[in-house]
Design a protein around this motif. Structure first.
Motif, PDB file in Angstrom:
ATOM      1  N   GLY A  36       0.881  -1.311   0.024  1.00 31.90           N
ATOM      2  CA  GLY A  36       0.025  -0.019  -0.137  1.00 31.90           C
ATOM      3  C   GLY A  36       0.949   1.285  -0.177  1.00 31.90           C
ATOM      4  O   GLY A  36       0.501   2.218  -0.622  1.00 31.90           O
ATOM      5  N   LEU A  37       1.839   1.283   0.643  1.00 26.00           N
ATOM      6  CA  LEU A  37       2.960   2.150   0.725  1.00 26.00           C
ATOM      7  C   LEU A  37       3.623   2.681  -0.617  1.00 26.00           C
ATOM      8  O   LEU A  37       3.871   3.679  -1.138  1.00 26.00           O
ATOM      9  CB  LEU A  37       3.958   2.084   2.015  1.00 26.00           C
ATOM     10  CG  LEU A  37       4.876   3.103   2.154  1.00 26.00           C
ATOM     11  CD1 LEU A  37       4.051   4.365   2.650  1.00 26.00           C
ATOM     12  CD2 LEU A  37       5.985   2.880   3.021  1.00 26.00           C
ATOM     13  N   ALA A  38       3.791   1.573  -1.111  1.00 27.38           N
ATOM     14  CA  ALA A  38       4.530   1.530  -2.754  1.00 27.38           C
ATOM     15  C   ALA A  38       3.305   2.244  -3.488  1.00 27.38           C
ATOM     16  O   ALA A  38       3.794   3.113  -4.488  1.00 27.38           O
ATOM     17  CB  ALA A  38       4.920   0.243  -3.070  1.00 27.38           C
ATOM     18  N   HIS A  39       2.145   1.801  -3.248  1.00 28.52           N
ATOM     19  CA  HIS A  39       1.107   2.413  -4.296  1.00 28.52           C
ATOM     20  C   HIS A  39       1.164   4.047  -4.146  1.00 28.52           C
ATOM     21  O   HIS A  39       1.003   4.816  -4.811  1.00 28.52           O
ATOM     22  CB  HIS A  39      -0.280   1.719  -4.096  1.00 28.52           C
ATOM     23  CG  HIS A  39      -1.419   2.151  -4.925  1.00 28.52           C
ATOM     24  ND1 HIS A  39      -2.731   1.442  -4.973  1.00 28.52           N
ATOM     25  CD2 HIS A  39      -1.401   3.296  -5.712  1.00 28.52           C
ATOM     26  CE1 HIS A  39      -3.284   2.197  -5.726  1.00 28.52           C
ATOM     27  NE2 HIS A  39      -2.678   3.140  -6.358  1.00 28.52           N
ATOM     28  N   PHE A  40       1.063   4.330  -2.648  1.00 30.12           N
ATOM     29  CA  PHE A  40       0.946   5.730  -2.229  1.00 30.12           C
ATOM     30  C   PHE A  40       2.175   6.416  -2.778  1.00 30.12           C
ATOM     31  O   PHE A  40       1.895   7.586  -3.070  1.00 30.12           O
ATOM     32  CB  PHE A  40       0.651   5.842  -0.729  1.00 30.12           C
ATOM     33  CG  PHE A  40       0.353   7.072  -0.287  1.00 30.12           C
ATOM     34  CD1 PHE A  40      -0.732   7.589  -0.664  1.00 30.12           C
ATOM     35  CD2 PHE A  40       1.341   7.749   0.762  1.00 30.12           C
ATOM     36  CE1 PHE A  40      -1.306   8.929  -0.087  1.00 30.12           C
ATOM     37  CE2 PHE A  40       0.907   9.121   0.951  1.00 30.12           C
ATOM     38  CZ  PHE A  40      -0.406   9.835   0.718  1.00 30.12           C
ATOM     39  N   GLY A  79       1.481   7.519  -6.258  1.00 31.83           N
ATOM     40  CA  GLY A  79       0.723   8.719  -6.264  1.00 31.83           C
ATOM     41  C   GLY A  79       1.256  10.093  -5.959  1.00 31.83           C
ATOM     42  O   GLY A  79       0.765  11.142  -6.406  1.00 31.83           O
ATOM     43  N   THR A  80       1.836   9.873  -5.025  1.00 27.97           N
ATOM     44  CA  THR A  80       2.433  11.302  -4.343  1.00 27.97           C
ATOM     45  C   THR A  80       4.032  11.614  -5.246  1.00 27.97           C
ATOM     46  O   THR A  80       4.395  12.853  -4.878  1.00 27.97           O
ATOM     47  CB  THR A  80       2.854  10.951  -3.111  1.00 27.97           C
ATOM     48  OG1 THR A  80       3.568  10.090  -2.676  1.00 27.97           O
ATOM     49  CG2 THR A  80       1.466  10.975  -2.300  1.00 27.97           C
ATOM     50  N   GLY A  81       4.678  10.646  -5.668  1.00 35.38           N
ATOM     51  CA  GLY A  81       5.967  10.773  -6.411  1.00 35.38           C
ATOM     52  C   GLY A  81       6.830  11.069  -5.292  1.00 35.38           C
ATOM     53  O   GLY A  81       8.081  11.355  -5.562  1.00 35.38           O
ATOM     54  N   ILE A  82       6.544  10.408  -4.176  1.00 30.52           N
ATOM     55  CA  ILE A  82       7.615  10.373  -3.055  1.00 30.52           C
ATOM     56  C   ILE A  82       8.192   8.925  -2.831  1.00 30.52           C
ATOM     57  O   ILE A  82       7.247   8.041  -2.465  1.00 30.52           O
ATOM     58  CB  ILE A  82       7.173  10.989  -1.716  1.00 30.52           C
ATOM     59  CG1 ILE A  82       6.793  12.364  -1.876  1.00 30.52           C
ATOM     60  CG2 ILE A  82       7.993  10.771  -0.500  1.00 30.52           C
ATOM     61  CD1 ILE A  82       5.758  13.008  -0.897  1.00 30.52           C
ATOM     62  N   ASP A  83       9.512   8.795  -2.661  1.00 28.73           N
ATOM     63  CA  ASP A  83      10.050   7.406  -2.297  1.00 28.73           C
ATOM     64  C   ASP A  83      10.203   7.303  -1.003  1.00 28.73           C
ATOM     65  O   ASP A  83      11.026   7.672  -0.326  1.00 28.73           O
ATOM     66  CB  ASP A  83      11.377   7.318  -2.986  1.00 28.73           C
ATOM     67  CG  ASP A  83      11.850   5.834  -2.777  1.00 28.73           C
ATOM     68  OD1 ASP A  83      11.015   4.913  -1.949  1.00 28.73           O
ATOM     69  OD2 ASP A  83      13.011   5.494  -3.097  1.00 28.73           O
TER      70      ASP A  83
END
Length: 459
Positions: A310-314, A317-321
Protein backbone atom coordinates in the motif's frame (compact mmCIF):
# COMPACT_ATOMS: atom_id res chain seq x y z
CA UNK A 1 -41.05 15.23 5.72
CA UNK A 2 -38.75 14.28 2.84
CA UNK A 3 -37.75 10.66 2.34
CA UNK A 4 -34.11 9.71 3.04
CA UNK A 5 -31.64 9.88 0.18
CA UNK A 6 -31.12 6.55 -1.58
CA UNK A 7 -27.51 5.40 -1.62
CA UNK A 8 -25.82 4.89 -4.99
CA UNK A 9 -23.28 2.10 -5.16
CA UNK A 10 -20.45 1.14 -7.49
CA UNK A 11 -18.20 -1.87 -7.09
CA UNK A 12 -14.66 -0.51 -7.38
CA UNK A 13 -12.40 -2.89 -9.25
CA UNK A 14 -9.63 -3.16 -11.80
CA UNK A 15 -8.62 -5.67 -14.47
CA UNK A 16 -5.70 -6.87 -12.39
CA UNK A 17 -4.81 -8.87 -9.25
CA UNK A 18 -4.03 -6.22 -6.63
CA UNK A 19 -6.14 -3.08 -6.78
CA UNK A 20 -6.60 -0.97 -3.60
CA UNK A 21 -6.26 -3.33 -0.62
CA UNK A 22 -2.94 -4.93 -1.43
CA UNK A 23 -1.63 -8.34 -0.50
CA UNK A 24 -5.05 -9.96 -0.12
CA UNK A 25 -4.53 -11.95 -3.30
CA UNK A 26 -2.62 -14.36 -1.03
CA UNK A 27 -5.73 -15.14 1.04
CA UNK A 28 -6.88 -18.74 0.39
CA UNK A 29 -10.43 -17.63 -0.51
CA UNK A 30 -9.39 -14.84 -2.86
CA UNK A 31 -9.89 -15.40 -6.59
CA UNK A 32 -8.42 -12.18 -7.98
CA UNK A 33 -5.61 -14.07 -9.72
CA UNK A 34 -8.32 -15.34 -12.09
CA UNK A 35 -8.75 -11.78 -13.42
CA UNK A 36 -7.67 -12.94 -16.90
CA UNK A 37 -10.60 -15.39 -17.18
CA UNK A 38 -13.84 -14.21 -18.72
CA UNK A 39 -16.03 -16.25 -16.38
CA UNK A 40 -14.46 -14.46 -13.41
CA UNK A 41 -15.89 -11.18 -14.70
CA UNK A 42 -19.26 -12.48 -15.91
CA UNK A 43 -19.78 -14.17 -12.53
CA UNK A 44 -18.90 -10.92 -10.75
CA UNK A 45 -21.27 -8.94 -12.96
CA UNK A 46 -24.12 -11.34 -12.20
CA UNK A 47 -23.38 -11.06 -8.47
CA UNK A 48 -23.41 -7.26 -8.59
CA UNK A 49 -26.65 -7.27 -10.55
CA UNK A 50 -28.17 -9.48 -7.84
CA UNK A 51 -27.15 -6.77 -5.36
CA UNK A 52 -28.65 -4.03 -7.57
CA UNK A 53 -25.32 -2.20 -7.79
CA UNK A 54 -25.58 0.90 -9.94
CA UNK A 55 -22.29 0.16 -11.60
CA UNK A 56 -18.99 -1.63 -11.82
CA UNK A 57 -16.36 1.12 -11.78
CA UNK A 58 -13.15 -0.13 -13.44
CA UNK A 59 -9.96 1.75 -12.69
CA UNK A 60 -6.93 1.63 -15.00
CA UNK A 61 -3.37 2.84 -15.42
CA UNK A 62 -1.08 2.81 -18.44
CA UNK A 63 2.19 2.90 -16.52
CA UNK A 64 3.82 1.10 -13.61
CA UNK A 65 4.51 1.99 -9.98
CA UNK A 66 8.28 2.43 -9.94
CA UNK A 67 8.81 5.25 -7.40
CA UNK A 68 9.10 3.11 -4.23
CA UNK A 69 12.68 1.82 -3.97
CA UNK A 70 13.11 3.27 -7.48
CA UNK A 71 12.13 -0.07 -8.99
CA UNK A 72 9.21 -2.32 -9.88
CA UNK A 73 10.45 -5.21 -7.74
CA UNK A 74 7.83 -4.94 -4.99
CA UNK A 75 5.21 -3.94 -7.57
CA UNK A 76 5.78 -7.22 -9.39
CA UNK A 77 6.11 -9.40 -6.30
CA UNK A 78 2.87 -8.12 -4.76
CA UNK A 79 1.12 -7.51 -8.11
CA UNK A 80 0.43 -3.87 -7.31
CA UNK A 81 -1.75 -3.17 -10.37
CA UNK A 82 0.79 -5.05 -12.48
CA UNK A 83 0.04 -7.00 -14.61
CA UNK A 84 -3.02 -5.00 -15.67
CA UNK A 85 -5.28 -5.66 -18.65
CA UNK A 86 -7.57 -3.40 -20.69
CA UNK A 87 -10.85 -2.63 -18.87
CA UNK A 88 -12.95 -1.98 -21.99
CA UNK A 89 -12.52 -5.55 -23.23
CA UNK A 90 -14.60 -6.84 -20.31
CA UNK A 91 -17.74 -4.79 -20.82
CA UNK A 92 -19.50 -6.62 -23.67
CA UNK A 93 -19.32 -9.98 -21.94
CA UNK A 94 -20.58 -8.58 -18.64
CA UNK A 95 -23.34 -6.65 -20.37
CA UNK A 96 -24.52 -9.88 -21.99
CA UNK A 97 -25.25 -11.49 -18.59
CA UNK A 98 -26.86 -8.41 -16.98
CA UNK A 99 -29.67 -5.98 -17.69
CA UNK A 100 -29.35 -3.18 -15.13
CA UNK A 101 -25.70 -3.00 -14.07
CA UNK A 102 -23.81 0.03 -15.40
CA UNK A 103 -20.13 0.10 -16.36
CA UNK A 104 -17.70 2.95 -15.70
CA UNK A 105 -14.42 2.43 -17.55
CA UNK A 106 -11.27 4.44 -16.97
CA UNK A 107 -9.43 5.67 -20.06
CA UNK A 108 -6.57 8.17 -20.04
CA UNK A 109 -7.57 11.07 -22.24
CA UNK A 110 -3.97 11.43 -23.46
CA UNK A 111 -3.55 7.77 -24.37
CA UNK A 112 -6.29 7.68 -27.01
CA UNK A 113 -6.90 9.38 -30.34
CA UNK A 114 -10.27 11.12 -29.81
CA UNK A 115 -11.71 10.19 -33.20
CA UNK A 116 -11.11 6.45 -32.66
CA UNK A 117 -12.04 6.56 -28.98
CA UNK A 118 -15.39 8.19 -29.81
CA UNK A 119 -16.33 5.15 -31.89
CA UNK A 120 -15.22 2.68 -29.20
CA UNK A 121 -17.42 4.32 -26.58
CA UNK A 122 -20.38 4.66 -28.93
CA UNK A 123 -20.04 0.97 -29.75
CA UNK A 124 -20.17 0.07 -26.06
CA UNK A 125 -23.14 2.38 -25.51
CA UNK A 126 -24.98 0.53 -28.28
CA UNK A 127 -24.04 -2.94 -27.01
CA UNK A 128 -24.94 -2.14 -23.39
CA UNK A 129 -28.13 -0.31 -24.42
CA UNK A 130 -26.96 2.84 -22.69
CA UNK A 131 -25.16 1.48 -19.62
CA UNK A 132 -21.65 2.81 -20.29
CA UNK A 133 -19.76 5.57 -18.50
CA UNK A 134 -16.28 6.97 -18.96
CA UNK A 135 -13.97 7.86 -16.09
CA UNK A 136 -11.83 10.67 -17.53
CA UNK A 137 -8.25 10.71 -16.24
CA UNK A 138 -5.24 12.73 -17.34
CA UNK A 139 -2.62 10.42 -15.79
CA UNK A 140 -0.03 10.95 -13.10
CA UNK A 141 2.73 8.42 -13.88
CA UNK A 142 5.98 9.43 -15.57
CA UNK A 143 6.46 5.73 -16.35
CA UNK A 144 3.37 5.89 -18.59
CA UNK A 145 4.74 8.88 -20.49
CA UNK A 146 8.14 7.23 -20.98
CA UNK A 147 6.49 4.02 -22.18
CA UNK A 148 4.88 5.82 -25.13
CA UNK A 149 8.01 7.72 -26.09
CA UNK A 150 7.61 10.95 -24.13
CA UNK A 151 10.40 12.36 -21.97
CA UNK A 152 8.09 12.89 -18.99
CA UNK A 153 4.50 13.56 -18.05
CA UNK A 154 3.16 16.95 -19.06
CA UNK A 155 2.60 19.66 -16.46
CA UNK A 156 -0.47 19.06 -14.26
CA UNK A 157 -2.67 21.99 -15.33
CA UNK A 158 -1.61 21.71 -18.98
CA UNK A 159 -2.87 18.12 -19.02
CA UNK A 160 -6.29 19.43 -18.05
CA UNK A 161 -6.13 22.13 -20.72
CA UNK A 162 -5.53 19.43 -23.29
CA UNK A 163 -8.32 17.29 -21.79
CA UNK A 164 -10.75 20.22 -22.11
CA UNK A 165 -10.04 20.42 -25.82
CA UNK A 166 -10.30 16.67 -26.21
CA UNK A 167 -13.77 16.73 -24.66
CA UNK A 168 -14.83 19.51 -27.03
CA UNK A 169 -13.87 17.33 -29.99
CA UNK A 170 -15.58 14.29 -28.51
CA UNK A 171 -18.78 16.25 -27.85
CA UNK A 172 -18.77 17.42 -31.45
CA UNK A 173 -18.53 13.80 -32.63
CA UNK A 174 -21.01 12.27 -30.17
CA UNK A 175 -23.55 15.08 -30.13
CA UNK A 176 -23.13 16.98 -33.39
CA UNK A 177 -22.19 14.67 -36.26
CA UNK A 178 -25.44 12.68 -36.57
CA UNK A 179 -28.96 13.98 -35.97
CA UNK A 180 -31.50 11.70 -34.35
CA UNK A 181 -33.41 11.77 -37.65
CA UNK A 182 -30.39 10.53 -39.62
CA UNK A 183 -31.08 6.80 -39.42
CA UNK A 184 -34.13 5.87 -41.52
CA UNK A 185 -33.60 2.17 -42.35
CA UNK A 186 -35.91 2.40 -45.37
CA UNK A 187 -35.40 -0.85 -47.26
CA UNK A 188 -37.66 0.04 -50.19
CA UNK A 189 -36.05 3.43 -50.78
CA UNK A 190 -32.62 1.91 -50.17
CA UNK A 191 -31.77 4.60 -47.62
CA UNK A 192 -30.25 3.57 -44.34
CA UNK A 193 -29.09 7.06 -43.30
CA UNK A 194 -30.15 10.43 -44.69
CA UNK A 195 -27.06 12.40 -45.79
CA UNK A 196 -28.87 15.65 -44.94
CA UNK A 197 -28.71 14.71 -41.28
CA UNK A 198 -25.06 13.65 -41.08
CA UNK A 199 -22.26 16.18 -41.06
CA UNK A 200 -18.50 16.25 -40.99
CA UNK A 201 -16.76 17.48 -37.86
CA UNK A 202 -13.87 19.85 -38.45
CA UNK A 203 -11.71 20.72 -35.48
CA UNK A 204 -8.52 22.82 -35.52
CA UNK A 205 -7.22 23.28 -32.00
CA UNK A 206 -4.03 23.68 -30.03
CA UNK A 207 -3.69 19.97 -29.27
CA UNK A 208 -6.00 18.17 -31.74
CA UNK A 209 -7.07 18.28 -35.36
CA UNK A 210 -9.89 16.32 -36.92
CA UNK A 211 -11.76 16.34 -40.21
CA UNK A 212 -14.25 13.50 -40.45
CA UNK A 213 -17.68 12.03 -39.76
CA UNK A 214 -18.39 10.20 -36.53
CA UNK A 215 -18.34 6.54 -37.51
CA UNK A 216 -21.20 5.42 -35.25
CA UNK A 217 -24.88 6.23 -35.51
CA UNK A 218 -26.43 7.83 -32.40
CA UNK A 219 -26.49 5.52 -29.39
CA UNK A 220 -28.92 5.61 -26.50
CA UNK A 221 -26.88 8.08 -24.43
CA UNK A 222 -24.74 9.53 -27.24
CA UNK A 223 -22.16 10.83 -24.73
CA UNK A 224 -21.35 8.22 -22.05
CA UNK A 225 -21.96 9.14 -18.43
CA UNK A 226 -18.92 11.25 -17.52
CA UNK A 227 -16.98 10.30 -14.39
CA UNK A 228 -13.99 12.19 -13.06
CA UNK A 229 -11.72 11.76 -10.06
CA UNK A 230 -9.50 14.85 -9.92
CA UNK A 231 -10.22 17.15 -6.96
CA UNK A 232 -7.24 19.49 -7.24
CA UNK A 233 -8.07 23.12 -8.04
CA UNK A 234 -7.67 22.58 -11.78
CA UNK A 235 -9.33 19.18 -11.53
CA UNK A 236 -12.39 20.74 -9.92
CA UNK A 237 -12.58 23.34 -12.69
CA UNK A 238 -12.61 20.48 -15.18
CA UNK A 239 -15.26 18.62 -13.17
CA UNK A 240 -17.45 21.71 -12.93
CA UNK A 241 -17.65 21.89 -16.72
CA UNK A 242 -17.75 18.22 -17.67
CA UNK A 243 -18.28 15.71 -14.86
CA UNK A 244 -21.58 14.09 -13.99
CA UNK A 245 -20.16 11.76 -11.36
CA UNK A 246 -17.12 12.66 -9.25
CA UNK A 247 -15.11 10.10 -7.30
CA UNK A 248 -13.44 11.45 -4.14
CA UNK A 249 -10.96 9.80 -1.80
CA UNK A 250 -11.50 11.41 1.60
CA UNK A 251 -10.26 10.11 4.98
CA UNK A 252 -13.35 11.27 6.88
CA UNK A 253 -16.74 12.92 6.48
CA UNK A 254 -15.43 16.42 7.21
CA UNK A 255 -13.01 16.31 4.28
CA UNK A 256 -15.71 14.70 2.12
CA UNK A 257 -18.22 17.43 2.97
CA UNK A 258 -15.80 20.22 2.09
CA UNK A 259 -14.90 18.55 -1.20
CA UNK A 260 -18.54 17.84 -2.07
CA UNK A 261 -19.61 21.43 -1.45
CA UNK A 262 -16.74 22.82 -3.47
CA UNK A 263 -17.45 20.51 -6.41
CA UNK A 264 -21.14 21.38 -6.47
CA UNK A 265 -20.47 25.10 -6.15
CA UNK A 266 -18.20 24.85 -9.17
CA UNK A 267 -20.94 23.21 -11.21
CA UNK A 268 -23.43 25.94 -10.27
CA UNK A 269 -20.91 28.58 -11.33
CA UNK A 270 -20.88 26.91 -14.76
CA UNK A 271 -24.64 27.31 -15.12
CA UNK A 272 -25.45 23.80 -13.99
CA UNK A 273 -27.37 22.61 -10.93
CA UNK A 274 -25.84 21.27 -7.72
CA UNK A 275 -27.77 18.04 -8.24
CA UNK A 276 -26.21 17.60 -11.69
CA UNK A 277 -23.23 16.06 -9.89
CA UNK A 278 -23.29 12.70 -8.14
CA UNK A 279 -20.40 12.27 -5.71
CA UNK A 280 -19.00 8.85 -4.80
CA UNK A 281 -16.61 8.31 -1.87
CA UNK A 282 -14.09 5.47 -1.83
CA UNK A 283 -14.75 3.09 1.06
CA UNK A 284 -13.79 -0.40 2.28
CA UNK A 285 -16.22 -2.58 4.25
CA UNK A 286 -15.65 -5.74 6.28
CA UNK A 287 -18.99 -7.08 7.45
CA UNK A 288 -20.32 -10.22 9.13
CA UNK A 289 -23.48 -11.19 10.99
CA UNK A 290 -22.16 -9.88 14.31
CA UNK A 291 -19.63 -7.26 15.33
CA UNK A 292 -17.42 -9.98 16.85
CA UNK A 293 -17.49 -12.08 13.66
CA UNK A 294 -16.69 -9.02 11.55
CA UNK A 295 -13.71 -8.17 13.77
CA UNK A 296 -12.45 -11.74 13.51
CA UNK A 297 -12.82 -11.60 9.72
CA UNK A 298 -10.88 -8.33 9.64
CA UNK A 299 -8.08 -9.83 11.77
CA UNK A 300 -7.96 -12.80 9.40
CA UNK A 301 -7.64 -10.47 6.40
CA UNK A 302 -4.89 -8.44 8.09
CA UNK A 303 -2.71 -11.54 8.30
CA UNK A 304 -2.56 -11.63 4.50
CA UNK A 305 -2.51 -7.92 3.65
CA UNK A 306 0.62 -5.95 2.77
CA UNK A 307 0.86 -2.42 4.19
CA UNK A 308 4.22 -2.01 2.45
CA UNK A 309 2.55 -2.67 -0.91
CA UNK A 310 0.00 0.00 0.00
CA UNK A 311 2.88 2.36 0.78
CA UNK A 312 4.45 1.62 -2.62
CA UNK A 313 1.11 2.49 -4.26
CA UNK A 314 0.97 5.73 -2.27
CA UNK A 315 4.56 6.50 -3.33
CA UNK A 316 3.49 6.39 -6.97
CA UNK A 317 0.55 8.68 -6.27
CA UNK A 318 2.62 11.29 -4.46
CA UNK A 319 5.90 10.93 -6.34
CA UNK A 320 7.74 10.37 -3.03
CA UNK A 321 9.96 7.35 -2.42
CA UNK A 322 8.95 6.58 1.16
CA UNK A 323 11.50 3.76 1.35
CA UNK A 324 14.24 6.35 1.92
CA UNK A 325 12.61 7.67 5.12
CA UNK A 326 12.74 6.32 8.66
CA UNK A 327 9.40 5.58 10.33
CA UNK A 328 9.15 8.90 12.20
CA UNK A 329 11.34 11.10 9.99
CA UNK A 330 9.65 14.29 8.72
CA UNK A 331 8.74 13.99 5.04
CA UNK A 332 9.05 16.78 2.51
CA UNK A 333 5.86 17.06 0.45
CA UNK A 334 6.44 19.23 -2.60
CA UNK A 335 4.40 20.22 -5.61
CA UNK A 336 4.48 18.04 -8.67
CA UNK A 337 2.58 16.27 -11.41
CA UNK A 338 1.16 13.61 -9.17
CA UNK A 339 -2.13 13.18 -7.28
CA UNK A 340 -2.04 16.67 -5.84
CA UNK A 341 -4.90 16.19 -3.38
CA UNK A 342 -3.07 13.24 -1.79
CA UNK A 343 0.10 15.31 -1.46
CA UNK A 344 -1.79 18.28 0.00
CA UNK A 345 -3.59 16.11 2.56
CA UNK A 346 -0.39 14.36 3.62
CA UNK A 347 1.37 17.72 4.04
CA UNK A 348 -1.55 19.24 5.95
CA UNK A 349 -1.71 16.33 8.40
CA UNK A 350 2.04 15.90 8.72
CA UNK A 351 1.94 12.23 7.81
CA UNK A 352 5.09 10.22 8.48
CA UNK A 353 5.92 6.80 7.13
CA UNK A 354 4.65 5.27 10.38
CA UNK A 355 1.31 7.10 10.28
CA UNK A 356 0.77 6.17 6.62
CA UNK A 357 1.48 2.50 7.31
CA UNK A 358 -0.78 2.50 10.37
CA UNK A 359 -3.71 3.40 8.14
CA UNK A 360 -2.95 0.60 5.69
CA UNK A 361 -3.44 -2.53 7.77
CA UNK A 362 -5.50 -3.96 4.90
CA UNK A 363 -2.97 -2.75 2.35
CA UNK A 364 -5.09 0.21 1.25
CA UNK A 365 -5.76 3.83 2.12
CA UNK A 366 -9.57 4.11 1.98
CA UNK A 367 -11.71 4.64 5.09
CA UNK A 368 -12.55 1.28 6.65
CA UNK A 369 -15.90 0.23 8.13
CA UNK A 370 -15.95 -2.97 10.22
CA UNK A 371 -19.06 -4.34 11.90
CA UNK A 372 -22.43 -5.99 11.78
CA UNK A 373 -24.86 -5.21 8.94
CA UNK A 374 -26.62 -2.62 11.10
CA UNK A 375 -23.33 -0.98 12.12
CA UNK A 376 -22.14 -0.81 8.53
CA UNK A 377 -25.47 0.66 7.42
CA UNK A 378 -25.25 3.27 10.21
CA UNK A 379 -21.76 4.28 9.08
CA UNK A 380 -22.75 4.53 5.42
CA UNK A 381 -25.73 6.71 6.31
CA UNK A 382 -23.41 8.98 8.30
CA UNK A 383 -21.19 9.40 5.26
CA UNK A 384 -24.21 10.23 3.09
CA UNK A 385 -25.71 12.72 5.55
CA UNK A 386 -22.60 14.31 7.09
CA UNK A 387 -20.18 13.86 4.19
CA UNK A 388 -22.81 15.10 1.74
CA UNK A 389 -21.95 12.39 -0.79
CA UNK A 390 -24.42 10.45 -2.94
CA UNK A 391 -22.87 7.02 -2.79
CA UNK A 392 -19.76 4.89 -2.64
CA UNK A 393 -17.12 3.16 -4.70
CA UNK A 394 -16.87 -0.04 -2.68
CA UNK A 395 -13.30 -1.37 -2.82
CA UNK A 396 -12.80 -5.12 -2.76
CA UNK A 397 -10.88 -7.01 -0.10
CA UNK A 398 -11.09 -10.78 -0.54
CA UNK A 399 -12.90 -11.30 -3.81
CA UNK A 400 -15.63 -12.18 -4.56
CA UNK A 401 -16.68 -12.73 -0.95
CA UNK A 402 -16.42 -9.07 0.07
CA UNK A 403 -19.09 -8.14 -2.50
CA UNK A 404 -21.19 -11.20 -1.66
CA UNK A 405 -21.06 -10.34 2.05
CA UNK A 406 -22.15 -6.77 1.37
CA UNK A 407 -25.02 -7.88 -0.87
CA UNK A 408 -26.26 -10.61 1.47
CA UNK A 409 -25.88 -8.69 4.74
CA UNK A 410 -25.85 -4.92 4.22
CA UNK A 411 -28.15 -4.40 1.23
CA UNK A 412 -31.25 -5.85 2.98
CA UNK A 413 -30.73 -3.52 5.96
CA UNK A 414 -30.37 -0.48 3.70
CA UNK A 415 -33.49 -1.52 1.80
CA UNK A 416 -35.48 -1.88 5.02
CA UNK A 417 -34.45 1.66 5.95
CA UNK A 418 -35.49 3.05 2.57
CA UNK A 419 -31.89 3.85 1.73
CA UNK A 420 -31.41 1.50 -1.20
CA UNK A 421 -33.48 0.58 -4.24
CA UNK A 422 -35.40 -2.68 -4.46
CA UNK A 423 -35.31 -2.84 -8.27
CA UNK A 424 -33.49 -1.16 -11.15
CA UNK A 425 -35.19 1.84 -12.71
CA UNK A 426 -35.99 2.16 -16.41
CA UNK A 427 -33.78 3.67 -19.06
CA UNK A 428 -30.08 4.30 -19.46
CA UNK A 429 -27.42 4.57 -16.77
CA UNK A 430 -27.70 8.37 -16.94
CA UNK A 431 -31.47 8.30 -16.55
CA UNK A 432 -31.27 5.98 -13.54
CA UNK A 433 -28.58 8.06 -11.85
CA UNK A 434 -30.27 11.42 -12.36
CA UNK A 435 -33.95 10.69 -12.96
CA UNK A 436 -34.07 12.75 -16.16
CA UNK A 437 -33.39 11.74 -19.76
CA UNK A 438 -30.98 9.37 -21.45
CA UNK A 439 -28.93 12.22 -22.96
CA UNK A 440 -26.87 15.05 -21.51
CA UNK A 441 -29.17 17.81 -20.16
CA UNK A 442 -29.34 21.04 -22.15
CA UNK A 443 -27.47 22.90 -19.39
CA UNK A 444 -24.38 20.68 -19.81
CA UNK A 445 -21.59 22.11 -21.97
CA UNK A 446 -21.73 19.04 -24.22
CA UNK A 447 -25.24 20.01 -25.32
CA UNK A 448 -23.88 23.15 -26.99
CA UNK A 449 -22.26 20.94 -29.63
CA UNK A 450 -25.57 19.65 -30.94
CA UNK A 451 -26.46 20.74 -34.45
CA UNK A 452 -28.10 24.14 -34.51
CA UNK A 453 -26.47 25.26 -31.27
CA UNK A 454 -23.25 27.27 -31.16
CA UNK A 455 -20.43 25.81 -29.14
CA UNK A 456 -18.15 28.02 -27.13
CA UNK A 457 -14.70 26.56 -27.59
CA UNK A 458 -12.07 27.85 -25.15
CA UNK A 459 -9.11 29.56 -26.70
Amino acid sequence: MSSPKEILLNAFNMNCVGHINHGLWTHPRDRSDEYNRLDYWTSLAATLERGLFDGLFLADIVGVYDVYQQSVDLTLKESIQLPVNDPLMLVSAMAAVTNGLGFGVTVNVHAEEPYIFARRMSTLDHLTEGRIGWNIVTGYLDSAARAVGQAALGEHDTRYDRADECLDLLYALWEGSWDDEAVIRDRQARVYADPQHVRKIKHEGKYYRADGYHLSEPSRQRTPVLYQAGTSGRGQQFAARHAECVFISSPDTNVARAASRSIRQGAVAQGRRAEDIRIFAGITVVVDRTEKAAQEKYEDYVRYASPEAGLAHFSAGTGIDFSQYELDEPITYGKGNFVQTSVDLARERGWTKRSILSGMELGGRYPLIIGSPEQVADALETWIDNGEVDGFNLARTVTPESYEDFIDLVVPVLQQRGRYKTAYGEGSLRKRLFGEGNRLPDRHTGATFRHGRSAEIPA
